[in-house]
Design an enzyme around this catalytic site. Structure first.
Site, PDB file in Angstrom:
ATOM      1  N   ASN A 105       0.883  -1.172   0.000  1.00  0.00           N
ATOM      2  CA  ASN A 105       0.000   0.000   0.000  1.00  0.00           C
ATOM      3  C   ASN A 105       0.921   1.223   0.000  1.00  0.00           C
ATOM      4  O   ASN A 105       1.472   1.589   1.037  1.00  0.00           O
ATOM      5  CB  ASN A 105      -0.888  -0.042   1.249  1.00  0.00           C
ATOM      6  CG  ASN A 105      -1.885   1.093   1.278  1.00  0.00           C
ATOM      7  OD1 ASN A 105      -1.842   2.004   0.441  1.00  0.00           O
ATOM      8  ND2 ASN A 105      -2.780   1.057   2.244  1.00  0.00           N
TER       9      ASN A 105
ATOM     10  N   ARG B 188      -2.402  -2.096  -3.582  1.00  0.00           N
ATOM     11  CA  ARG B 188      -3.625  -1.342  -3.379  1.00  0.00           C
ATOM     12  C   ARG B 188      -3.565  -0.108  -4.280  1.00  0.00           C
ATOM     13  O   ARG B 188      -2.644   0.712  -4.188  1.00  0.00           O
ATOM     14  CB  ARG B 188      -3.720  -0.895  -1.928  1.00  0.00           C
ATOM     15  CG  ARG B 188      -5.021  -0.239  -1.643  1.00  0.00           C
ATOM     16  CD  ARG B 188      -4.901   0.929  -0.742  1.00  0.00           C
ATOM     17  NE  ARG B 188      -6.244   1.372  -0.428  1.00  0.00           N
ATOM     18  CZ  ARG B 188      -6.685   1.569   0.788  1.00  0.00           C
ATOM     19  NH1 ARG B 188      -5.896   1.386   1.798  1.00  0.00           N
ATOM     20  NH2 ARG B 188      -7.907   1.982   0.980  1.00  0.00           N
TER      21      ARG B 188
ATOM     22  N   HIS C   1     -13.117   3.278  -0.649  1.00  0.00           N
ATOM     23  CA  HIS C   1     -13.069   2.256   0.412  1.00  0.00           C
ATOM     24  C   HIS C   1     -13.638   0.920  -0.057  1.00  0.00           C
ATOM     25  O   HIS C   1     -14.109   0.109   0.750  1.00  0.00           O
ATOM     26  CB  HIS C   1     -13.866   2.694   1.669  1.00  0.00           C
ATOM     27  CG  HIS C   1     -13.206   3.768   2.479  1.00  0.00           C
ATOM     28  ND1 HIS C   1     -13.914   4.739   3.134  1.00  0.00           N
ATOM     29  CD2 HIS C   1     -11.896   4.005   2.754  1.00  0.00           C
ATOM     30  CE1 HIS C   1     -13.079   5.542   3.777  1.00  0.00           C
ATOM     31  NE2 HIS C   1     -11.849   5.116   3.552  1.00  0.00           N
TER      32      HIS C   1
ATOM     33  N   GLU D 170      -8.140  -4.908   4.991  1.00  0.00           N
ATOM     34  CA  GLU D 170      -7.964  -4.605   3.566  1.00  0.00           C
ATOM     35  C   GLU D 170      -6.805  -5.393   2.966  1.00  0.00           C
ATOM     36  O   GLU D 170      -6.862  -5.794   1.810  1.00  0.00           O
ATOM     37  CB  GLU D 170      -7.750  -3.096   3.398  1.00  0.00           C
ATOM     38  CG  GLU D 170      -9.033  -2.324   3.671  1.00  0.00           C
ATOM     39  CD  GLU D 170      -8.830  -0.832   3.847  1.00  0.00           C
ATOM     40  OE1 GLU D 170      -8.274  -0.435   4.881  1.00  0.00           O
ATOM     41  OE2 GLU D 170      -9.238  -0.073   2.963  1.00  0.00           O
TER      42      GLU D 170
END
Ligand code: ADP
Length: 405
Positions: A7, A90, A179, A384
């Protein structure tokens, strides 16, 4: 399958190594202050930990440090880079082009760069992370998992603004919702926890963190998401204003002689509960402490936040013509039982009743509604990274023609 989840932000890079066969996190950590002075943080499932200053001029140096630590004979969790089957990235904004995860190729990166204008803070930082990994691991498959992809099932009635249609055609001005990785994980985990089939239930996920959004998921597909063209729309957040009348902004710009960049900075960084509480804090814990000491604006900030969440829940119950599960997740949603109670106090008309003892329990997944409640109210910890690893593994397995996980 071992997946390295990345990420990548503008000055930080978070990572996890997840074995998708056991879903165990073998190692995780983050590189912070990249390009400034550099801090490296690392922990393994075996309990080894490291936190040290480590200068990293670029994201490539950060990824290099991560990889070297992962194969380190003492601290590492893999023998060599080849043990990592896939890197799952991500990615924040895929525009309308990406409705699911993708194998990252030069063409995908070009399309992402074309979306940079849509997410100027996030997409360039994501791309830098991808490029660093590609350079250091040229033989490893890279998969991109988008925050916008899950929301791409929204219909035009939900995603179009009441603006001239030509602006959608010409500039793709529409609501995208964000999200998505969290909303997908949490809505599916809620169904699993309740023993339901995801394609049979209507779920409202309240992702309440610093950034906050609500998502209506009907039969596994997103019907609506409170964030819009950018992550500014919708709820009142830590420092973001959420819904606001554009007319008020024009008025403000005249009264205070502000240009658009200045106004956007106020809306993104100085508003939300921080702004309402007269700059006291964007952190809900600090606001609660202040509220206990009779700070009126801290109390007001929390009240406005809860009210806005409840309003969205009501409207999404209507959008889906009903609701089976309401789920709270992320920093505030998982931890602030008072806010949850306040939000739910508006929802008695939906037949919702909360068990006060359960509401104060902690856990990965807790049902906080009582036995008589017509709607299940749950608290579920979002994950996540696991969702990215699962999606990356699923994509790779489907490409290989192997059974999906
Ligand atoms: P981000 O959007 O940055 O990922 P998080 O989901 O980590 O945010 O949420 C961070 C926020 O969660 C903090 O700003 C704080 O307001 C809130 N939070 C964390 N722990 C608690 C707690 N125990 N009680 C109330 N709020 C909390």
């Amino acid at each position: 399958m071992k997946i390295l989840v990345i990420n990548s932000g503008s000055s930080s890079l978070k990572f996890q190594v997840i074995d998708t066969d056991t879903e165990e996190v073998l190692a995780k950590g983050q590189c912070e202050r990249i390009g400034i002075d550099g801090v490296f943080n690392y922990r393994t499932a075996r309990g080894l930990a490291l936190k040290e200053k480590y200068p990293m001029k670029s994201h490539k140096e950060a990824v290099d440090r991560i990889l070297k630590t992962l194969v380190d004979p003492e601290m590492g969790v893999i023998g060599d880079y080849g043990e990592i089957d896939v890197v799952g990235h991500r990615l924040v904004h895929g525009g309308e082009k990406f409705t699911g995860s993708v194998v990252i190729t030069d063409e995908v990166l070009d399309v992402m760069r074309a979306c940079n204008d849509l997410a100027p803070l996030h997409n360039p930082a994501n791309i830098v992370g991808v490029e660093a990994c590609r350079e250091l691991m040229p033989d490893t498959l890279m998969v991109g998992v988008f925050d916008t992809a899950f929301n791409q099932t929204m219909e035009p009635k939900a995603f179009l603004y009441g603006l001239p249609y030509r602006f959608y055609e010409k500039h793709k001005i529409r609501r995208y919702g964000f999200h998505g990785i969290s909303h997908r994980y949490v809505s599916r985990r809620a169904a699993e926890f309740m023993g339901q089939r995801p394609d049979r239930v209507k779920t409202i996920v309240c992702h309440l963190g610093n950034g906050a959004s609500i998502c209506a998921v009907k039969y596994g597909r997103v019907v609506d998401n409170s964030m819009g063209f950018t992550p500014l729309e919708g709820l009142v957040m830590g420092t973001r204003c959420g819904d606001v009348d554009a007319g008020a902004l024009e008025y403000l710009s005249k009264k205070e002689n502000l240009d658009f960049p200045q106004i956007m900075s106020i809306l993104n960084q100085e508003s939300g509960v921080l702004g309402i509480s007269k700059n006291l804090s964007s952190d809900f814990r600090e606001l609660k402490d202040a509220e206990i000491k009779y700070n009126d604006t801290a109390a007001l900030a929390r009240e406005i936040f809860a009210y806005r969440v409840a309003k969205y829940i009501g409207s999404y119950a209507a959008a889906m013509t009903g609701v089976d599960n309401i789920v709270f997740t992320a920093g505030v949603g998982e931890n602030d039982s008072d806010i949850r109670e306040e939000i739910c106090s508006y929802l008695e008309f939906l037949g919702i009743t909360i068990d006060e003892v359960k509401n104060r329990e902690q856990g990965e997944a807790v049902r906080i509604s009582d036995g008589t409640s017509r709607v299940n109210v749950l608290v579920i910890k979002t994950n996540e990274e696991l969702e990215i690893a699962r999606e990356a593994a699923e994509l790779v397995n489907s490409l290989k023609g192997r059974p999906k996980m």
